[in-house]
Scaffold this motif. Structure first.
Motif, PDB file in Angstrom:
ATOM      1  N   ARG A   8       2.499   3.058   3.262  1.00 33.95           N
ATOM      2  CA  ARG A   8       1.609   2.907   4.410  1.00 33.95           C
ATOM      3  C   ARG A   8       1.686   1.504   5.002  1.00 33.95           C
ATOM      4  O   ARG A   8       1.628   1.328   6.214  1.00 33.95           O
ATOM      5  CB  ARG A   8       0.183   3.253   3.996  1.00 33.95           C
ATOM      6  N   GLU A   9       1.810   0.510   4.103  1.00 35.55           N
ATOM      7  CA  GLU A   9       1.918  -0.869   4.584  1.00 35.55           C
ATOM      8  C   GLU A   9       2.538  -1.723   3.491  1.00 35.55           C
ATOM      9  O   GLU A   9       2.074  -1.722   2.352  1.00 35.55           O
ATOM     10  CB  GLU A   9       0.536  -1.431   4.955  1.00 35.55           C
ATOM     11  N   SER A  10       3.603  -2.426   3.818  1.00 38.71           N
ATOM     12  CA  SER A  10       4.195  -3.403   2.904  1.00 38.71           C
ATOM     13  C   SER A  10       4.449  -4.666   3.707  1.00 38.71           C
ATOM     14  O   SER A  10       5.420  -4.755   4.471  1.00 38.71           O
ATOM     15  CB  SER A  10       5.506  -2.886   2.297  1.00 38.71           C
ATOM     16  N   ALA A  11       3.555  -5.636   3.546  1.00 39.85           N
ATOM     17  CA  ALA A  11       3.661  -6.867   4.336  1.00 39.85           C
ATOM     18  C   ALA A  11       4.946  -7.617   4.006  1.00 39.85           C
ATOM     19  O   ALA A  11       5.599  -8.164   4.902  1.00 39.85           O
ATOM     20  CB  ALA A  11       2.445  -7.751   4.067  1.00 39.85           C
ATOM     21  N   ILE A  12       5.326  -7.627   2.729  1.00 41.51           N
ATOM     22  CA  ILE A  12       6.524  -8.354   2.314  1.00 41.51           C
ATOM     23  C   ILE A  12       7.770  -7.749   2.955  1.00 41.51           C
ATOM     24  O   ILE A  12       8.682  -8.455   3.393  1.00 41.51           O
ATOM     25  CB  ILE A  12       6.632  -8.367   0.779  1.00 41.51           C
TER      26      ILE A  12
ATOM     27  N   ASP B  16       0.861  -1.182   0.000  1.00 44.82           N
ATOM     28  CA  ASP B  16       0.000   0.000   0.000  1.00 44.82           C
ATOM     29  C   ASP B  16       0.898   1.232   0.000  1.00 44.82           C
ATOM     30  O   ASP B  16       1.420   1.645   1.044  1.00 44.82           O
ATOM     31  CB  ASP B  16      -0.900  -0.034   1.240  1.00 44.82           C
ATOM     32  N   VAL B  17       1.102   1.786  -1.194  1.00 46.20           N
ATOM     33  CA  VAL B  17       1.995   2.930  -1.369  1.00 46.20           C
ATOM     34  C   VAL B  17       1.185   4.097  -1.917  1.00 46.20           C
ATOM     35  O   VAL B  17       0.484   3.969  -2.928  1.00 46.20           O
ATOM     36  CB  VAL B  17       3.144   2.593  -2.341  1.00 46.20           C
ATOM     37  N   ASP B  18       1.269   5.232  -1.261  1.00 53.47           N
ATOM     38  CA  ASP B  18       0.597   6.447  -1.716  1.00 53.47           C
ATOM     39  C   ASP B  18       1.561   7.222  -2.607  1.00 53.47           C
ATOM     40  O   ASP B  18       2.473   7.894  -2.118  1.00 53.47           O
ATOM     41  CB  ASP B  18       0.179   7.286  -0.511  1.00 53.47           C
ATOM     42  N   GLY B  19       1.350   7.120  -3.923  1.00 51.05           N
ATOM     43  CA  GLY B  19       2.243   7.787  -4.855  1.00 51.05           C
ATOM     44  C   GLY B  19       2.224   9.298  -4.723  1.00 51.05           C
ATOM     45  O   GLY B  19       3.221   9.961  -5.017  1.00 51.05           O
ATOM     46  N   ALA B  20       1.110   9.863  -4.270  1.00 47.13           N
ATOM     47  CA  ALA B  20       1.017  11.317  -4.151  1.00 47.13           C
ATOM     48  C   ALA B  20       1.906  11.864  -3.049  1.00 47.13           C
ATOM     49  O   ALA B  20       2.499  12.931  -3.184  1.00 47.13           O
ATOM     50  CB  ALA B  20      -0.435  11.735  -3.912  1.00 47.13           C
TER      51      ALA B  20
ATOM     52  N   TRP C 133       7.098  -3.237   6.534  1.00 50.01           N
ATOM     53  CA  TRP C 133       7.141  -1.796   6.738  1.00 50.01           C
ATOM     54  C   TRP C 133       5.731  -1.260   6.979  1.00 50.01           C
ATOM     55  O   TRP C 133       4.759  -1.779   6.417  1.00 50.01           O
ATOM     56  CB  TRP C 133       7.705  -1.081   5.516  1.00 50.01           C
ATOM     57  N   ALA C 134       5.621  -0.202   7.737  1.00 51.99           N
ATOM     58  CA  ALA C 134       4.343   0.487   7.926  1.00 51.99           C
ATOM     59  C   ALA C 134       4.621   1.939   8.275  1.00 51.99           C
ATOM     60  O   ALA C 134       5.518   2.231   9.088  1.00 51.99           O
ATOM     61  CB  ALA C 134       3.523  -0.173   9.025  1.00 51.99           C
ATOM     62  N   GLY C 135       3.881   2.842   7.637  1.00 55.24           N
ATOM     63  CA  GLY C 135       3.990   4.260   7.953  1.00 55.24           C
ATOM     64  C   GLY C 135       5.354   4.849   7.672  1.00 55.24           C
ATOM     65  O   GLY C 135       5.815   5.720   8.412  1.00 55.24           O
ATOM     66  N   LEU C 136       5.986   4.426   6.581  1.00 58.00           N
ATOM     67  CA  LEU C 136       7.332   4.902   6.254  1.00 58.00           C
ATOM     68  C   LEU C 136       7.265   6.018   5.216  1.00 58.00           C
ATOM     69  O   LEU C 136       6.810   5.797   4.096  1.00 58.00           O
ATOM     70  CB  LEU C 136       8.187   3.745   5.718  1.00 58.00           C
TER      71      LEU C 136
END
Length: 399
Positions: free
Chosen positions: A168-172, A159-163, A175-178
């Motif tokens: 926000r979340e990368s299970a693999i 879950d990446v916010d390109g803007a 990471w979270a909130g980076l």
């Protein structure tokens, strides 16, 4: 960036809608005549000339002389214009759990140089350090051309916010909130775009791959996760909240299947490589690798065949759901698992046929292997896109 690079990048960022449309047409179909640009864009030839003139003056586009006068057809000559592909350079970086791959490309994402580094850890600090190191390597390889780097694109699963450039979340990656873009902008001193990896790949395929010329298509990737990138009516779908096309997290599997994202019943919880490996390992009472699971399936092992069969059925059903909702003319299947696509093929296509509604079943399913260098090119494509569509994918300027 040197003065020439700065002026070229500024010109592209300042373009109007018509100017961006003209440049995109040249970017993806170079060389092309002004007449053909006008036909494709619906703009007048005067508007096309107005847009092309500053691009030629800046050295981003060149004018090609037509055939000798005595050989030209009667009427107004249709001399083509062509992209000067290396007028600007971009860096594209693909982040994997065990490796970071980086490329330096021209504006058409043709690779000029590449570099990669293995990861023993994938915490944010280690990955950021690897990105900084690889960027420095590529700058050294580029030499004088490093002064024309227009930006750095980084693609990450999840879950990446390109803007905003927020992961926000990368299970693999765990990471979270980076706020990855802010940190990389500070470290690299260059404009940075951070995007979901499959969405970045869709941008690349839209402009420079099999998606060129299609109105709508989707990419579905099979591997550690099940990803999807959507291109609908000429635009890559980003979603209001930066989430779109999360095919792997459709709740089509049994609720007993727990996904790496923490939720139950996700397609990825059954169809991703870790799930297949876990199922075959449990059946054999020992740990197996994905390579061994593939070998066992090819040899007719029942547990391995069932694991791949259930994964294929779920993916085919998920693709049918996507096609029923959006109606693309093409679905491209990629990812590291396509090298073993024979274990998915017939079952996946049968499940798709069973669940595709009406004329949606006419959607073509095309298997296209992508190297990790192709994924890095996708990250580079996000930078090129951000030069033309800053509202959709803003670039962070270094402070």
């Amino acid at each position: 960036m040197d003065e020439v690079g700065e002026s070229r990048a500024a010109l592209l960022r300042s373009g109007s809608g018509a100017a961006d449309e003209v440049f995109t047409t040249i970017l993806t179909r170079s060389p092309i005549s002004r007449i053909d640009i006008a036909r494709r864009t619906g703009l007048s030839q005067a508007a096309v000339t107005k847009a092309v003139t500053p691009l030629v003056a800046a050295g981003i586009v060149s004018e090609h002389a037509g055939p000798p006068r005595q050989k030209r057809p009667l009427g107004r000559p249709a001399n083509p214009v062509a992209l000067v592909a290396d007028a600007l350079v971009v860096l594209g970086i693909k982040v994997n759990v065990d490796e970071v791959i980086a490329v330096a490309t021209d504006l058409q994402t043709q690779v000029l140089h590449s570099a990669r580094v293995r990861l023993t850890e994938h915490d944010p600090a280690t990955v950021i350090e690897a990105i900084v190191s690889l960027s420095a390597q590529l700058k050294d390889l580029l030499g004088e051309a490093a002064g024309r780097i227009a930006g750095v694109g980084v693609s990450v699963s999840g879950d990446v916010d390109g803007a905003s450039g927020m992961v926000r979340e990368s299970a693999i990656m765990s990471w979270a909130g980076l706020d990855l873009r802010a940190e990389l902008t500070r470290r690299l001193g260059a404009p940075v775009v951070v995007e979901n990896d499959v969405r970045a790949l869709a941008i690349s395929e839209h402009w420079f791959g099999v998606g060129l010329g299609t109105r709508s298509f989707a990419i579905v990737t099979i591997g550690l996760g099940i990803g999807s990138g959507l291109h609908v009516n000429g635009e890559v779908v980003e979603g209001t909240f930066g989430v779109a096309g999360e095919l792997g997290h459709l709740p089509l599997a049994s609720p007993d299947a727990i996904c790496a994202c923490g939720r139950r019943g996700c397609v990825e919880a059954v169809a991703g490589t870790p799930a297949i490996v876990a199922r075959v390992s449990a059946a054999h009472g020992r740990a197996v690798t994905i390579e061994e699971a593939v070998r066992l399936a090819h040899e007719g092992d029942e547990a391995a065949a069932d694991a791949f069969g259930e994964a294929a059925s779920l993916i085919g059903t998920a693709i049918a759901s996507l096609v029923n909702l959006l109606g693309p003319e093409l679905v491209i299947i990629g990812g590291e698992a396509v090298r073993n696509f024979d274990l998915f093929d017939s079952t996946l296509r049968a499940a798709f046929a069973d669940h595709a509604f009406g004329a949606a079943s006419r959607c073509r399913i095309l298997v296209r292997p992508h190297s990790f260098e192709d994924w890095a090119r996708g990250a580079a494509a996000t930078v090129v896109r951000s030069l033309l569509l800053p509202q959709a994918d803003p670039v962070s300027e270094p402070s």
